[in-house]
Design an enzyme around this catalytic site. Sequence first.
Site: not given
Ligand code: 8YV
Length: 321
Positions: A233, A262, A280
């Site tokens: 993150r 983001e 991302h």
């Molecule tokens: C998101 C993610 O799911 O799993 C996570 O925590 O940040 C990613 O896999 C992806 O950006 C789909 O919105």
Amino acid sequence: PAETPDILLIRQTRPDVAGRLAERFRLHRMEEAPDREAFLDAVGPRIRALAVGAMCPIDAALFDRLPRLEIVASFGVGYDTIDAVEAHRRGIVVTHTPDVLSDEVADLALGLLLATLRRIPQADRYLRAGHWRAGSFPLTTSLRERRVGILGLGRIGRAIARRLEGFGVTIAYHGRTPRADVPYAYHDSLLGLAQAVDTLIVAAPGGPGTQGIVDAEVLAALGPDGIVVNIARGSVIDEPALIAALQAGTILGAGLDVFANEPQVPQALIDLDQTVLLPHVGSGSHHTRAAMGRMLTDNLFSWFDGKGPVTPVPETPWTGQ
Ligand code: 8YV
């Protein structure tokens, strides 16, 4: 016959997910409502489940509008934007999609690490711009003899470490707790880890507990050959401090798949030549996103079959009532 449960989709646009949910639920979509408040007034009292996209803010104010809510099924492993403690207090279960994306995200972490060290995107741009005929691409730093530190040795951090073993580098880590079953050196502070390594891979969850912990001091401790890779993150890194460290040459480079705000990316990061920046995409393959979608729907089907959630988050453990 049992009533058809009403489910609200928020930022959940995958057709396979919606298609499977439609077999069993009455679907409502937040994004299709012209007036969100009026929409919540009208359907909120009937909603028993949420199917949400990753990084979707779910908080007490929303729970107040959904008095019959039983379960929040989130698409992604990270759930730092969901108030799971408040959900638990209200008896609402939160589920996420762990494990099915760990290998994919770890693969991308290694790709991003190599791209940053060996300047793969820069070399590609160099060729495309026609510079090769005028001279060879400048030599780069290397993964050879690097000491790699992993911040957060959870599912994804471990998958990254396993891959790094194949690259013959020294591996160390920091997290809240030492892991008994790994051969890597544990550091009980992030600063201690940063002092011991020159390459830091961030794989820790977001949220208040990790907000900005990769700060100016940690970055400086990596030294002038320092490389930072973040697939977790954006909030875990103090982004202004990272920009300052890159601009000053305090560290050498950064490979980032995630950002503090983001999809906004600071222009200063874009302007720097020693960054590799991705939108991302860690889990973003057809294979893995389909597996995540299936896990999300499995949680909801299992719940409404009375069998409990499949993958609840630790804050809302299934106790079987
Ligand atoms: C998101 C993610 O799911 O799993 C996570 O925590 O940040 C990613 O896999 C992806 O950006 C789909 O919105």
